[in-house]
Every structure is written in C-alpha cells, then in structure tokens.
Motif scaffolding. Structure first.
Motif, PDB file in Angstrom:
ATOM      1  N   GLU A 273       0.505  -1.056   0.038  1.00  0.00           N
ATOM      2  CA  GLU A 273      -0.015  -0.288  -0.184  1.00  0.00           C
ATOM      3  C   GLU A 273       1.044   1.235   0.064  1.00  0.00           C
ATOM      4  O   GLU A 273       0.482   2.306  -0.676  1.00  0.00           O
ATOM      5  CB  GLU A 273      -1.059   0.320   0.949  1.00  0.00           C
ATOM      6  N   LEU A 274       2.026   1.011   0.666  1.00  0.00           N
ATOM      7  CA  LEU A 274       3.096   2.137   0.450  1.00  0.00           C
ATOM      8  C   LEU A 274       3.910   1.718   0.262  1.00  0.00           C
ATOM      9  O   LEU A 274       5.145   2.215   0.412  1.00  0.00           O
ATOM     10  CB  LEU A 274       2.854   2.313   2.335  1.00  0.00           C
ATOM     11  N   GLY A 275       3.831   1.117  -1.427  1.00  0.00           N
ATOM     12  CA  GLY A 275       4.930   1.152  -2.369  1.00  0.00           C
ATOM     13  C   GLY A 275       6.318   2.106  -2.218  1.00  0.00           C
ATOM     14  O   GLY A 275       7.268   1.942  -2.120  1.00  0.00           O
ATOM     15  N   LEU A 276       5.867   3.683  -2.772  1.00  0.00           N
ATOM     16  CA  LEU A 276       6.828   4.574  -3.052  1.00  0.00           C
ATOM     17  C   LEU A 276       8.042   4.996  -1.686  1.00  0.00           C
ATOM     18  O   LEU A 276       9.267   4.489  -1.761  1.00  0.00           O
ATOM     19  CB  LEU A 276       5.840   5.660  -3.332  1.00  0.00           C
TER      20      LEU A 276
ATOM     21  N   ILE B  99      12.460   2.428  10.038  1.00  0.00           N
ATOM     22  CA  ILE B  99      13.601   1.666   8.483  1.00  0.00           C
ATOM     23  C   ILE B  99      14.887   3.290   8.017  1.00  0.00           C
ATOM     24  O   ILE B  99      15.399   2.963   8.070  1.00  0.00           O
ATOM     25  CB  ILE B  99      13.068   0.792   7.351  1.00  0.00           C
ATOM     26  N   ALA B 100      13.322   4.006   8.361  1.00  0.00           N
ATOM     27  CA  ALA B 100      14.386   5.507   7.010  1.00  0.00           C
ATOM     28  C   ALA B 100      15.202   5.734   7.875  1.00  0.00           C
ATOM     29  O   ALA B 100      15.914   6.179   7.902  1.00  0.00           O
ATOM     30  CB  ALA B 100      13.598   6.344   6.261  1.00  0.00           C
ATOM     31  N   VAL B 101      14.230   6.738   9.491  1.00  0.00           N
ATOM     32  CA  VAL B 101      15.064   7.217   9.991  1.00  0.00           C
ATOM     33  C   VAL B 101      16.130   6.375  10.843  1.00  0.00           C
ATOM     34  O   VAL B 101      17.218   7.338  11.236  1.00  0.00           O
ATOM     35  CB  VAL B 101      14.053   7.986  10.911  1.00  0.00           C
ATOM     36  N   TYR B 102      15.259   5.338  11.297  1.00  0.00           N
ATOM     37  CA  TYR B 102      16.374   4.714  12.496  1.00  0.00           C
ATOM     38  C   TYR B 102      17.804   3.686  11.833  1.00  0.00           C
ATOM     39  O   TYR B 102      19.078   3.930  12.123  1.00  0.00           O
ATOM     40  CB  TYR B 102      15.695   4.294  13.846  1.00  0.00           C
ATOM     41  N   ILE B 103      17.234   3.326  11.140  1.00  0.00           N
ATOM     42  CA  ILE B 103      18.538   2.470  10.442  1.00  0.00           C
ATOM     43  C   ILE B 103      19.080   3.548   9.268  1.00  0.00           C
ATOM     44  O   ILE B 103      20.322   3.577   9.338  1.00  0.00           O
ATOM     45  CB  ILE B 103      17.796   1.088   9.799  1.00  0.00           C
ATOM     46  N   GLY B 104      18.658   3.791   8.602  1.00  0.00           N
ATOM     47  CA  GLY B 104      18.608   5.193   7.662  1.00  0.00           C
ATOM     48  C   GLY B 104      19.750   5.977   8.007  1.00  0.00           C
ATOM     49  O   GLY B 104      20.212   6.524   7.740  1.00  0.00           O
ATOM     50  N   ALA B 105      19.397   6.303   9.744  1.00  0.00           N
ATOM     51  CA  ALA B 105      19.955   7.597   9.536  1.00  0.00           C
ATOM     52  C   ALA B 105      20.680   7.704  11.019  1.00  0.00           C
ATOM     53  O   ALA B 105      21.981   7.203  11.091  1.00  0.00           O
ATOM     54  CB  ALA B 105      19.340   8.953   9.417  1.00  0.00           C
TER      55      ALA B 105
ATOM     56  N   VAL C 280       7.530   2.109   7.540  1.00  0.00           N
ATOM     57  CA  VAL C 280       8.897   2.509   6.681  1.00  0.00           C
ATOM     58  C   VAL C 280       9.705   3.759   7.493  1.00  0.00           C
ATOM     59  O   VAL C 280      10.801   3.768   7.159  1.00  0.00           O
ATOM     60  CB  VAL C 280       8.108   3.344   5.621  1.00  0.00           C
ATOM     61  N   PHE C 281       9.161   4.112   8.296  1.00  0.00           N
ATOM     62  CA  PHE C 281       9.354   5.446   8.992  1.00  0.00           C
ATOM     63  C   PHE C 281      10.444   5.084   9.731  1.00  0.00           C
ATOM     64  O   PHE C 281      11.878   5.886  10.400  1.00  0.00           O
ATOM     65  CB  PHE C 281       8.274   6.277  10.166  1.00  0.00           C
TER      66      PHE C 281
ATOM     67  N   PHE D  92       6.142  -3.466  13.589  1.00  0.00           N
ATOM     68  CA  PHE D  92       4.762  -2.295  13.248  1.00  0.00           C
ATOM     69  C   PHE D  92       3.695  -2.719  11.370  1.00  0.00           C
ATOM     70  O   PHE D  92       3.556  -2.360  11.585  1.00  0.00           O
ATOM     71  CB  PHE D  92       5.896  -0.902  12.555  1.00  0.00           C
ATOM     72  N   PHE D  93       4.918  -3.561  10.989  1.00  0.00           N
ATOM     73  CA  PHE D  93       4.045  -3.716   9.292  1.00  0.00           C
ATOM     74  C   PHE D  93       3.295  -5.402   9.637  1.00  0.00           C
ATOM     75  O   PHE D  93       2.559  -5.271   9.060  1.00  0.00           O
ATOM     76  CB  PHE D  93       5.406  -4.661   8.493  1.00  0.00           C
TER      77      PHE D  93
END
Lengths: 125, 346, 165
Positions: free
Chosen positions: B122-125, C57-63, C54-55, C44-45
């Motif tokens: 659903e949140l692919g992008l 992964i992007a913030v905690y792992i990515g940053a 997603v948040f 969370f998924f």
C-alpha cells in the motif's frame, strides 16, 4: 484471516527470503570446489603497489560531520511532509493542513540556513 | 492443493507452476534480474564506447557482443575467493551479497504491469525509498571491513554522499504523491491515465513528467547520486581511490558489488518510468510490458550517457549543492505542485 | 501465520538488542542495533502500521545507526569494554522486567490488543495526518521548535568539542 495488505507484505518477505537463499547457495557452490592458494603477498591489501603501512582504517576528515548531524533531523521532517502530501486533498476541512505545515517548515528553515552557514566555515570542523 | 507428505512430487509441481512462484523465480524475480544485470553491463559498455568513438564488445555474438557480459559474469564465478589479511571476514562477505539482495528487494516493489508485480504494498513509494537508505550502510561496512585505506575512504564518502541526496530525493518524490493522492505505485500510474489535452486528435498522455518537470529532473539527478554513477560516483571514483569500497573484492564478491549497482540502476529506471512516465501505459496499442521495457531502456540509457560525458563532482561541491540548490529546488517544486493541485489559495 | 511471524520478529528484535549490548566490537554492536530496529519495523508492518514501519527503517536504520557507525569508526579501532559481571546481572534483570511487563500487560487487558475498527494502512495514515495537521496543529508547531533546538544544539555541541580539542 489476514488483511490484504498483510498478505502482500508476506509475499514480499517470501521474495526476500528466496532472494537471500540464492546468492548464499551460489556462494557455497563456488567456494567449496576451489583450491585456494593464499600467499602472504596475495592477502595484503592494495596500496598503489607499495607494501601497506600504518592503520588500514585511516583517519578521515571530520569536515562534513555537520551535514550528517542535520541529516538525522531533516529525514524525520521529510517523513512528516509525506504524511501531509498524501492528505492534501482529503483533509477535513479542506486546506486546513496548509498553515500548520507552513509554520512547521518555516520554523525549520531557520536552523537549516544556520547549519549550512556553519558547515561552510571549514575551520570550525 | 496436493498434500506435501503423501504426494511430494505433485505438491512441488503445483508450487512450481503457481503464478506467484513464476513471479518470484523468473519474472520480475530472480532469473530476469540476473539476465538484466548482464544486459545492462553490455548496454553500459556499448553506449560508453559509442560516445568515445570505440565499438565496445563485438565478437561474442552476432548481436554486437551481447554474450560478452554473460561470459564475464561466469568467469567471475570461477575466480579464487580470498579475503585480505586482517579483514573483518563476516562483513567483508556479507556486505556485497546483502547489497545485491537489497537491490533485488527494490525490484520486487516495482509494478511492471498490474499483474507483473511481486508485492503490491500500500505504501510502495516510501517503502522503496526507505529500503534504498540501507545501501550506504552496507557500503560503509564493506569499506570498513576490508581494513584497507581506499575502501574505507570510499565507504565514508558514500555515507556523506547519502546526506546530500537523500532528502532532495524524498522531497522530489513528494510532488508525485501530492498530485496522485496515493503512495501505491499502481495507484500512481493509474492517476496518470487521464489524457492531459487532446490536440488535433492526438492525446498527450497525462504523465507526471509534464507537470512535475522540475521534480522529475531533481529525482533523476538525486537517483543518479544514489546509484553512485558518474558524475556522482565518489565512493568508487576509479582514478582517485581505485574503485573505493570495491577495491579489495575478489571474484564472486566483486561481481555481487558491481551487480548490485546495476540492479539499482534497473530498479531506479523502472521507478522513474512508474512515477513520471506513466509506467505501462502509452499512446500506441502495444503490449503493456513492452511499454515498461521501452521506458526503462530509455531512462537507463540516459543515466549511462551521463557516465560517458560528465566529469566527477568533488564531495564538498556535492554536499554544498545537495543542501542548498537541490533542497531549495525541491521546496520550490513542492510549492509549484501545491499551486497546480490546490490553486493559489491557502 | 501472523503469530509465527510475530514470534520470529520479536526474537529478532530481542536478540539484536542483546547483541547490541553484549558484543565486544562496537561496529558489530551498532549493526546489531540496526537488526533490532529492523525487527521493530517488521512488528509495525505486522500491526498494519506500515507507515511507522517505513519511518522506522528510514530514520532509525538509515540515519541513526549510520550516525552511530560513523562515530564509532571515527573514534578508531578501540574496542568497547567487555561484558562484566554487573552487566550480566543487569541484562538478566532487564529480561525479567520485560517479561513481567509483557505478561502483566497481556493479563491486564485483552482488549488492548484488539483493534477497534478495520482499516487499511492508507486510511490509517490519513487519520494520522488528520490528527497531526488539524487536531494537534499547535503541537506540530511546538514539535518544529523541538527539532530546531535539536539541530542547533547538536551543531553547537559538535563544534565546541572540536574547538577545545
């Protein structure tokens, strides 16, 4: 019973698991029949043809460290903007999200400008 | 469904012939990814050669040496696999293999057509963009693990480079989300299906490259920086730091590291065609999959052309430009998109 | 199926956290922390809160993990101090407390683990944006001040450290 969105996530996890297994199996297939002949020179690291000297993990300039620091914060800000962008047209009452996000971004642009100003002063870092 | 214990052959046959298995194993899954790596290596060599007035690979098949890159990949697999002295063995092996797997994971999110997609999140992008952020960490670990100077410098450069492109990349993708009102990749393509204007019987498709021209340009630039291709290939930088983080890699591991970069080229070209070029839709009645393929080839050829024509930027230039020009233009793009979608009112 | 997945992800999270505390090499510790964050994101998924995942992964792992890794590598090859007796005891107590909290929570409110209404991730995110931008818009402005303070504070701390060195 799982939600439809969850089923897609499980498909994705399954794909990742298969994609993980294939290179690992390939790695084992390649490694096992090889007759490795390591020699001291071969195992040295590359340093432009010289024998390597000093620590391998060298010191690196800290000059760009401020960018790394502000990156952590503005990553979070970008995620908030995504939430705003998705509901641009569906928010109730319509258009009510614009002023809050404008204030939010306006406040955050000031430290951004300050940090870019600081980061460009190389002698500080 | 056959019983796995009493009828193992029937069960395996059912699994093998199920559409999901085909998608994971053949297309758009693993087999096609492997073949496309080889094809992209060939395309890369051919285009670079043409620009430099050479011919590139020539002999390995009647089609202009297509088989040369397949032969090279097979050759890599039979090279001796040795790990440098004092290296951190676990991360040295794991990092490039994980980078390859991460690249394949990106391809798994792309809708080539609505049917040919492995997982329609659903949140692919944002999921795609979030998984992309993992690759600088792997590159840093790869560079650190070799315990050598050039790889370590390359890994750290990759880290700093990420801070420069990551946020403009997210912000330029926000323009598409604002216009489409969804983050689902299939939904984004469907939102582009309405023709923009009909002029002399010709309908100009409503692809987002027209209203999002600035965003598309920014996305293209930052995606090139993400893929670490010239002019942004600072972590590899062959003439400066001798392939950077890949310097110490032998055989199969080097193939994984280099292949991961080509898989990401493939995934990002596909994402660009989904976000801005209308995915599988096109003006002529051609099979949907062919449209996707044409768009991917056009976008990736453009990225490869950049490699053949531009000099490398310096890291301080890249960081400075990323945090000022790219970020500023990304904000400008958001403002323009707001005016397009909502109009000049708050 | 979700139950098995839940236990798998929970195990990954806890094992990652333990390794992050116990590994002798700080780089391995930081990567274990990343693995633990990945487990949390998967949880969370599983809860249909995909955006938070997603948040994460992007913030905690990515940053955040990358910042830790960089700092560890910058400090040099110094190894972290090995696990001592005291830390083992603390770990044991921590696991015990976590188990008690989990069991207590599960016993106290079975209703706390049931969702009130079915919702796709997207409408979930729409509700989140609605409450973030409309209901709590003043708090959002205050949050931006917090972020601004974090940026300026981090820069000032990093700068003065270099200045005195």
């Amino acid at each position: 019973m799982v939600a439809p969105g969850l089923a897609e996530i499980f498909y994705y996890l399954g794909f990742i698991v298969v994609a993980t297994l294939v290179p690992i199996i390939a790695l084992f297939l390649i490694v096992t029949p090889r007759d490795a002949k390591p020699s001291p020179m071969k195992l040295e690291t590359y340093e432009a043809g010289q024998m390597p000297s000093g620590r391998g993990r060298t010191r690196f300039i800290i000059q760009y460290y401020p960018y790394l620091l502000i990156f952590v914060i503005y990553d979070v800000v970008a995620m908030f903007l995504f939430a705003w962008a998705l509901t641009l047209r569906t928010l109730q009452p319509p258009g009510s999200g614009t002023w809050p996000i404008l204030i939010f971004m306006g406040v955050l642009l000031v430290p951004l400008a300050y940090s870019i100003h600081l980061a460009s002063q190389r002698d500080l870092w | 469904m056959a019983d796995p214990i009493s009828d193992p052959i029937g069960f395996s046959l059912e699994i093998m012939t199920s559409p999901l298995f085909f998608k994971v194993a053949v297309f758009p899954g693993l087999t096609s990814i492997g073949i496309i790596i080889a094809l992209f290596i060939w395309l890369d060599r051919k285009i670079t050669a043409r620009v430099q007035l050479r011919v590139g690979p020539l002999y390995a098949s009647p089609l202009g040496g297509v088989l040369q890159s397949f032969a090279d990949l097979i050759k890599f697999a039979f090279k001796e696999l040795f790990i440098p002295r004092n290296a951190d063995k676990f991360f040295f092996v794991a990092a490039p293999v994980l980078a390859l797997i991460g690249g394949a994971g990106l391809v798994g999110l792309i809708p080539f057509t609505p049917e040919w997609q492995i997982s329609n999140l659903e949140l692919g992008l944002p999921a795609f963009l979030a998984f992309v952020t993992l690759s600088p960490m792997l590159i840093l670990l790869a560079g650190w693990s070799a315990n050598s100077k050039y790889p370590f410098i390359g890994g750290l450069r990759s880290l700093f480079q990420q801070t420069a492109y990551e946020i403009p990349l997210w912000l330029s993708a926000i323009g598409v989300v604002m216009m489409a009102g969804t983050m689902n990749l299939i939904g984004i393509v469907q939102a582009q299906s309405k023709p923009w204007v009909i002029f002399l019987g010709l309908s100009i498709p409503g692809w987002y490259i027209i209203p999002q021209a600035l965003g598309a340009l920014l996305f293209f630039i930052t995606a090139t920086a993400e893929m670490e291709r010239i002019p942004f290939d600072l972590p590899e930088a062959e003439p400066e730091i001798i392939m950077g983080w890949q310097a110490e890699y032998p055989g199969f591991l080097f193939m994984s590291a280099a292949g991961a970069s080509f898989v990401r080229l493939y995934a990002f070209s596909a994402l660009f065609s989904v976000l801005y070029l209308g995915g599988w839709m096109g003006p002529a009645p051609v099979p949907a999959l062919l449209w996707t393929a044409i768009k991917i080839i056009i976008v990736s050829s453009l990225i490869i052309l950049l490699r053949a024509t531009f000099p490398r930027v310096r890291i301080d230039q890249l960081l400075r430009a990323g945090w000022t020009y790219l970020l500023g233009l990304a904000f400008l793009n958001i403002v323009i998109t707001y005016l397009l979608v909502v109009g000049p009112r708050i | 199926m979700p139950d098995i997945a839940f236990f798998g992800f929970a195990a990954v999270t806890v094992l990652g956290a333990i390794l992050a505390l116990e590994s002798r090499d700080l780089v391995y510790g930081a990567v274990s922390l990343g693995v633990s964050f990945l487990g949390v994101a998967s949880l969370f998924f599983l809860l249909d809160a995909a955006y938070i995942g997603v948040f994460q992964i992007a913030v905690y792992i990515g940053a955040v993990v990358i910042l830790i890794l960089f700092t560890v590598m910058l400090v040099g090859p110094a190894k972290g101090e090995g696990p001592t007796e005291f830390r083992r005891t603390a770990l044991f107590i921590g696991i015990l407390v976590a188990m008690m909290l989990g069991v207590g929570g599960a016993l106290a409110s079975p209703s706390a683990f049931s969702t009130n209404q079915p919702c796709t991730p997207e409408c979930d995110l729409a509700q989140f944006s609605q409450s973030l931008l409309v209901t709590y818009s003043v708090q959002l402005a205050v949050l931006s001040l917090v972020f601004a303070a974090a940026v300026i504070g981090a820069l000032t701390l990093a700068k003065s450290e270099r200045g005195t060195a």
